[in-house]
Every structure is written in C-alpha cells, then in structure tokens.
Write a protein that holds these residues in place. Sequence first.
Motif, PDB file in Angstrom:
ATOM      1  N   ARG A  32     -23.500   1.760  -5.135  1.00 31.66           N
ATOM      2  CA  ARG A  32     -23.721   2.494  -6.562  1.00 31.66           C
ATOM      3  C   ARG A  32     -22.806   2.612  -7.411  1.00 31.66           C
ATOM      4  O   ARG A  32     -22.908   2.903  -8.433  1.00 31.66           O
ATOM      5  N   THR A  33     -21.597   1.917  -7.171  1.00 32.75           N
ATOM      6  CA  THR A  33     -20.496   1.736  -7.852  1.00 32.75           C
ATOM      7  C   THR A  33     -19.779   0.592  -7.702  1.00 32.75           C
ATOM      8  O   THR A  33     -19.695   0.027  -6.529  1.00 32.75           O
ATOM      9  N   ALA A  34     -19.191  -0.172  -8.482  1.00 35.34           N
ATOM     10  CA  ALA A  34     -18.213  -1.411  -8.432  1.00 35.34           C
ATOM     11  C   ALA A  34     -16.770  -0.825  -8.251  1.00 35.34           C
ATOM     12  O   ALA A  34     -16.111  -1.735  -7.849  1.00 35.34           O
ATOM     13  N   GLU A  35     -16.616   0.300  -8.374  1.00 33.82           N
ATOM     14  CA  GLU A  35     -15.322   0.754  -8.525  1.00 33.82           C
ATOM     15  C   GLU A  35     -14.993   1.033  -6.850  1.00 33.82           C
ATOM     16  O   GLU A  35     -15.631   1.652  -5.992  1.00 33.82           O
ATOM     17  N   PRO A  36     -13.923   0.493  -6.551  1.00 34.25           N
ATOM     18  CA  PRO A  36     -13.348   0.606  -4.920  1.00 34.25           C
ATOM     19  C   PRO A  36     -12.987   2.081  -4.949  1.00 34.25           C
ATOM     20  O   PRO A  36     -12.715   2.964  -5.750  1.00 34.25           O
ATOM     21  N   LEU A  37     -12.972   2.426  -3.393  1.00 36.29           N
ATOM     22  CA  LEU A  37     -12.570   3.773  -3.043  1.00 36.29           C
ATOM     23  C   LEU A  37     -11.104   3.780  -3.056  1.00 36.29           C
ATOM     24  O   LEU A  37     -10.057   3.144  -2.638  1.00 36.29           O
ATOM     25  N   ARG A  38     -10.733   4.866  -3.828  1.00 37.32           N
ATOM     26  CA  ARG A  38      -9.160   4.614  -4.400  1.00 37.32           C
ATOM     27  C   ARG A  38      -8.403   5.128  -3.376  1.00 37.32           C
ATOM     28  O   ARG A  38      -7.112   5.009  -3.354  1.00 37.32           O
ATOM     29  N   SER A  39      -8.785   5.807  -2.452  1.00 39.83           N
ATOM     30  CA  SER A  39      -7.763   6.232  -1.146  1.00 39.83           C
ATOM     31  C   SER A  39      -7.741   5.059  -0.078  1.00 39.83           C
ATOM     32  O   SER A  39      -6.829   5.282   0.755  1.00 39.83           O
ATOM     33  N   VAL A  40      -8.304   3.955  -0.396  1.00 41.01           N
ATOM     34  CA  VAL A  40      -7.733   2.825   0.474  1.00 41.01           C
ATOM     35  C   VAL A  40      -7.238   1.806  -0.418  1.00 41.01           C
ATOM     36  O   VAL A  40      -7.941   1.168  -1.520  1.00 41.01           O
ATOM     37  N   ARG A  41      -6.113   1.218  -0.369  1.00 40.45           N
ATOM     38  CA  ARG A  41      -5.503   0.264  -1.070  1.00 40.45           C
ATOM     39  C   ARG A  41      -5.150  -1.143  -0.463  1.00 40.45           C
ATOM     40  O   ARG A  41      -5.056  -0.954   0.815  1.00 40.45           O
ATOM     41  N   THR A  42      -5.210  -2.161  -1.167  1.00 40.92           N
ATOM     42  CA  THR A  42      -4.826  -3.418  -0.571  1.00 40.92           C
ATOM     43  C   THR A  42      -4.033  -4.300  -1.390  1.00 40.92           C
ATOM     44  O   THR A  42      -4.401  -5.141  -2.022  1.00 40.92           O
ATOM     45  N   PRO A  43      -2.504  -3.749  -1.334  1.00 40.49           N
ATOM     46  CA  PRO A  43      -1.533  -4.449  -2.170  1.00 40.49           C
ATOM     47  C   PRO A  43      -1.648  -6.142  -2.018  1.00 40.49           C
ATOM     48  O   PRO A  43      -0.987  -6.966  -2.756  1.00 40.49           O
ATOM     49  N   GLU A  99      -3.379  -9.623   0.582  1.00 42.12           N
ATOM     50  CA  GLU A  99      -4.553 -10.149   1.444  1.00 42.12           C
ATOM     51  C   GLU A  99      -4.243  -9.528   2.881  1.00 42.12           C
ATOM     52  O   GLU A  99      -5.312  -9.719   3.629  1.00 42.12           O
ATOM     53  N   HIS A 100      -3.288  -9.202   3.271  1.00 43.83           N
ATOM     54  CA  HIS A 100      -3.043  -8.936   4.699  1.00 43.83           C
ATOM     55  C   HIS A 100      -2.766  -7.421   5.051  1.00 43.83           C
ATOM     56  O   HIS A 100      -2.504  -7.154   6.017  1.00 43.83           O
ATOM     57  N   THR A 101      -2.489  -6.383   3.942  1.00 49.20           N
ATOM     58  CA  THR A 101      -2.069  -5.111   4.255  1.00 49.20           C
ATOM     59  C   THR A 101      -3.146  -4.075   3.685  1.00 49.20           C
ATOM     60  O   THR A 101      -3.696  -4.221   2.545  1.00 49.20           O
ATOM     61  N   VAL A 102      -3.406  -3.239   4.346  1.00 48.30           N
ATOM     62  CA  VAL A 102      -4.406  -2.210   4.320  1.00 48.30           C
ATOM     63  C   VAL A 102      -3.726  -0.923   4.126  1.00 48.30           C
ATOM     64  O   VAL A 102      -3.018  -0.626   5.232  1.00 48.30           O
ATOM     65  N   VAL A 103      -3.711   0.115   3.116  1.00 50.08           N
ATOM     66  CA  VAL A 103      -2.970   1.355   3.068  1.00 50.08           C
ATOM     67  C   VAL A 103      -4.122   2.276   2.853  1.00 50.08           C
ATOM     68  O   VAL A 103      -4.846   2.458   1.846  1.00 50.08           O
ATOM     69  N   PHE A 104      -4.412   3.404   3.795  1.00 48.47           N
ATOM     70  CA  PHE A 104      -5.063   4.439   3.879  1.00 48.47           C
ATOM     71  C   PHE A 104      -4.228   5.623   3.555  1.00 48.47           C
ATOM     72  O   PHE A 104      -3.353   6.091   3.957  1.00 48.47           O
ATOM     73  N   HIS A 105      -4.913   6.232   1.994  1.00 46.28           N
ATOM     74  CA  HIS A 105      -4.180   7.749   1.934  1.00 46.28           C
ATOM     75  C   HIS A 105      -5.140   8.789   2.493  1.00 46.28           C
ATOM     76  O   HIS A 105      -6.213   9.011   1.628  1.00 46.28           O
ATOM     77  N   LEU A 106      -4.951   9.486   3.433  1.00 48.46           N
ATOM     78  CA  LEU A 106      -5.709  10.478   3.831  1.00 48.46           C
ATOM     79  C   LEU A 106      -5.636  11.761   3.251  1.00 48.46           C
ATOM     80  O   LEU A 106      -4.486  12.203   2.293  1.00 48.46           O
ATOM     81  N   ASN A 107      -6.555  12.626   2.806  1.00 53.32           N
ATOM     82  CA  ASN A 107      -6.061  13.895   2.219  1.00 53.32           C
ATOM     83  C   ASN A 107      -5.678  14.959   2.911  1.00 53.32           C
ATOM     84  O   ASN A 107      -5.630  16.039   2.531  1.00 53.32           O
ATOM     85  N   ARG A 108      -5.489  14.776   4.245  1.00 54.06           N
ATOM     86  CA  ARG A 108      -4.907  15.584   5.091  1.00 54.06           C
ATOM     87  C   ARG A 108      -4.385  14.886   6.263  1.00 54.06           C
ATOM     88  O   ARG A 108      -4.954  13.876   6.656  1.00 54.06           O
ATOM     89  N   PRO A 109      -3.567  15.354   7.094  1.00 56.11           N
ATOM     90  CA  PRO A 109      -2.919  14.533   8.298  1.00 56.11           C
ATOM     91  C   PRO A 109      -4.016  14.577   9.350  1.00 56.11           C
ATOM     92  O   PRO A 109      -4.864  15.640   9.499  1.00 56.11           O
ATOM     93  N   PHE A 110      -4.027  13.353  10.054  1.00 59.27           N
ATOM     94  CA  PHE A 110      -4.854  13.126  11.103  1.00 59.27           C
ATOM     95  C   PHE A 110      -4.443  12.209  12.203  1.00 59.27           C
ATOM     96  O   PHE A 110      -4.319  11.100  12.044  1.00 59.27           O
ATOM     97  N   SER A 111      -3.970  12.776  13.237  1.00 56.10           N
ATOM     98  CA  SER A 111      -2.943  12.343  14.197  1.00 56.10           C
ATOM     99  C   SER A 111      -3.574  11.117  14.871  1.00 56.10           C
ATOM    100  O   SER A 111      -3.303  10.276  15.708  1.00 56.10           O
ATOM    101  N   ASP A 112      -5.222  11.214  14.992  1.00 56.93           N
ATOM    102  CA  ASP A 112      -5.946  10.225  15.831  1.00 56.93           C
ATOM    103  C   ASP A 112      -6.408   9.283  14.968  1.00 56.93           C
ATOM    104  O   ASP A 112      -7.458   8.398  15.417  1.00 56.93           O
ATOM    105  N   PHE A 113      -5.771   8.886  13.679  1.00 55.37           N
ATOM    106  CA  PHE A 113      -6.409   7.716  12.945  1.00 55.37           C
ATOM    107  C   PHE A 113      -6.488   6.437  13.695  1.00 55.37           C
ATOM    108  O   PHE A 113      -7.340   5.595  13.381  1.00 55.37           O
TER     109      PHE A 113
END
Length: 568
Positions: free
Chosen positions: A156-167, A169-183
Amino acid sequence: MTAAARRLAPAPAGAGWNAAVGAMVNPSDRRGGTLRLVSSADVDSLDPARTYYVWVWLLQRLLNRTLMAYPTDSGPAGLVPVPDLAEGPGQVSDGGRTWTYRLRPGLRYDNGSPITAADVRHAVQRVFAQDVLPGGPTYLVPLLDDPTRPYPGPYRTAEPLRSVRTPDEHTVVFHLNRPFSDFDHLMAQPCAAPVPRHADTGADYGSAPRSSGPYRVAQHRPGAFLHLERNPHWDRATDPIRPALPDRVELTIGLDIDELDARLIGGDFDINLEGRGLQHEAQRRLTADDVLRSHTDNPRTSFLHFVSVQPHIPPFDDVHARRAVHYAADKILLQQARGGPVTGGDLTTALFPPRLPAHQDLDLYPTGPDLRGDLDAARAELKAAGLPDGFEATIGTQRGKFRLVADALAESVARVGIRLTVKELDVATYFSLGAGHPQTVRRHELGLIVTDWGADFPTEYGFLAPLVDGRHIKHNGGNWNLPELDDPLVNDLIDETLHTTDPEARARRWRAVERRVMEHAVLLPLVHDKTLHFRNPWVTNVYVHPAFGLYDIQGMGLASGAPTGNDS
C-alpha cells in the motif's frame, strides 16, 4: 509377532521406547536418499509470513533460513535460538529497544541471487500486510509500528517501515517501541525469513517462494504432495544449523488418519511430519508389540489441549454459563478421549506447562476428588445464569482425537442439561479459516471449540500472549485468541512482564495473568499433551525438538539400505 514387526529390524543400540526424547536415535552424517514424509492435513502456506502450523514451521527449516534459529539439539540448549543468517545474536542497546544483526557473507537464494539486509526488512514489512497476507504470527507489528502513523505494509506504500533500518547490505537494525527481551526468538520465526522484493507476488508468493535454506520446492500439488530438491546455491559452510542429508524430501498429503498410521508402520513412509501422534487403533497395536513399541516415542510436547468457551456466543456471554461447563467436565473421560494418561497427556487445571517458570498449581473450578465433575456446582452456576434446565449449544471440532474430545465433553455436560451439537470443520483450514476465523465461529454459532496450542517460542510470552492478549485478535483468519478476550488488566499485566528483568518477579506477574484469565472461564484446560510417535528404524538423527515438541525433520537422514520411492 505381526508382519510389520518381523519386517522391522530390532531397535538399534541406544534406541527403544522414548529413546528420541532428550537424545538422538541413530546418529549419522550419511548423505543421500529420499526422506518420505506424510500428513493428513495440507500445508497451511509455503509463504513464510502466512504459516502458523508448528509442523509447517519445521518444514520451513528446510526451505528458509532466519536471522536466528533453534539449534539441532535434543536437550535444553535446543530452547535457545542461535545465529543462523546472522553472524551473532542481536546486539542490544537503548535499554532493550534497539536490536542489531549483521548477516554472514556469501548467502544466496536458490536462484543464485544474494541475500541482503533489505530482504530481511522486506520480510518484516510483509507481516504488516494482514489484509493481503493473513494467517501468520504478528508479534512484530505492535513492537515496530507507530500508533500515530500505522504502517500499512509494502503493498500500500513504497515508503519503508521506519523502525527497521539497513545501513548497508549486511546490517539490519530494529528500533522497538518498547523493550522486548525475547526478540531473538522472534527472529527465529518463519516470517523473519528473507524475501526479495523483486520476487514478491503478494498473496501468491507461497506458490513459488524463493528458498534460502538447503532445499527448494520442486513440485507442489496442494492437497496431494509436496516435493523438495536440493538448493544448488546453499552453502553448508555458512549454515551452522542444518546438515541437509537427504537428496530429496517428499511429503504425501491428505491421507485418512487411520490409513496414514497403517502405511507409516508398514514402511510406506519414514516419518509422520504432522506430528499429531498415532490414533487409538495404532496405539493399541504398537504398545502390545515389543518390537514395534521400541520404535515409538511418547514425549511431553508442552502443547496444551483445551476447549475455548466463547463469551460472544450466547448463552456463554454469561460467565456463570461458562463456569457450568468447567464444573461439569469429566476430566477422566476427556483424558481417555485423548488416549489416556500414557499417550493422551497429563491432566491439568492450569495453562502454563510445567517446564515454564510461571507454572503454578491453579484450580479455580475443582471437579471433585474423582475428577469426574462437580455436578452440584455446575447446576448452581446454571441457576445463577438463569438457565436451571440447561441449554443448547454447538461445539466446533475436527475429525480424529478432537472429535473424541468433543463427544466426551458433550457426554459430560449432558448430565446437567447442557445439550451440545457437534460440528466438524475442515482439518486443513481448521485454524486458518475455521475455528481461527471469528466470522466462521459466528456463522456456525460455535459456543465451544476444541483445540490445542503449542508456544510460538518457549517462553511465557510465547505461550500465553497469543491466546489471551486482546491485541493479538485477528479478524481475517489465523486467530488464536479464540474467545476474543480483550481485558485491559490482562493486557497491562502482560506489558509489565516485558519490563520486568527479575525472573521471579516476571514469573509472579505471569501467574497473575493466568489467574485473571481463568477467572473469565473462557479456557477449559484439559491436558498437557503427550503423543505417541513412530519412527522407522532406517531414519537417522531422530529426536524430538524441545522447542517444537515434534520430530525435527531438518536434522534427519537415511541409513544405507533404506526404502526408496513412494507408490502413493
């Protein structure tokens, strides 16, 4: 001795009854052959975002890799996810809100194209498209979404999910809106398997998925068979989890459950992938024969078998009507319907399985010293509901053991005037479009539903939250909060557990969640499941995976001289 017993070789050294529980039977690194699997139900989906059957998750371990995965280990270590596509576990920062993973070098799909961090991000974005891809788990949505600006998914949108970053080709960064120890556990679920955007066909992706694991789809005829062949671009050197021993894997689909058991024992198939266990006729046959019995396992699966009591279907909108069912249940009869104490499961009046720290002895609706039901208490609840003469209702189920449980409950509650009509739903779509679809439940007025549940991942949150957290209700199918319970106190207590670092304090909060849920009387726990599985003696590396409660097919191989081909 039966003909099948004469055909079978004696149990190998170290094998025997329950030998694959907590240990591995027939360890071997021999490659080659065709692993022949069988199931009565169809695969719910080959799209990793849409599958929710635990046995299909095990199948996905052959087809797809994830950032983290459960290791090939039969002991407690199997409960802890280890790096798979990632070089290491998630690096945690920002008070548990930021998780960073770096991909191993040299990863490729079955067509030779490289696996990138953007593919992992795209896979996560697909979970948000529940209007297009319903059915799978959605834990990632509340953790990664912005409530002020909900993300609609990549279609529905070409805009990526802002809470997941890929600085890169080999790195994925997840920015959670609250702590979640089971990630790390969430990164071991199939929905986190990479999907290249250019190959994504939306709702049709499951018909021709890309493979990142050691096998790819060779042929698939839904309702009939699924054949897998080797992925020529999978590199064993990059994969610490999967030995990938067979050359092919063939799954036969749709057999009648009793025919399935007979042909499995007769050697037409190697393993029952679906893992619901042998039916009663086969159980009696195997337990009475020492040779056949030596090729069986009877694990405690940590699955909960229960009946959901639907508060949105009258007269169960009255808590007293729900409690009447609890008190009238004949627990012994219901356990016998599952197969008895040996192969049917351990009776329980609580929800959490014993292996979880929050397990407690909780019994809010005692059914008498003989466990046959407290009929006086049930009649008192019916009177309080204004239904002293009982009422009529419908119980939803499927064929096999589920049907036997429905019949046993109907017999139990009939003693206090509750008259149940049994409605069988389709096995293949039972959880996706049947009992797991709120519209189906309402259309058939299913006041009671027979079901079972195994944790999405082996923690209290993974076990109980999908069943009782109101934010997990799915209206388009694949709903596991069957009673559609949305109690703000339950939801708030669950959130508190995610911010609690002390293990004992966290367990206390989960016990409070469980008690509050049981006060609603919307879940009638029956047994913590035990199932009787049969393993043919030529299958190697057989063990019950502690995180799934079923045989882990991705570790299996075949001994020299194993049968080949399938005439089904």
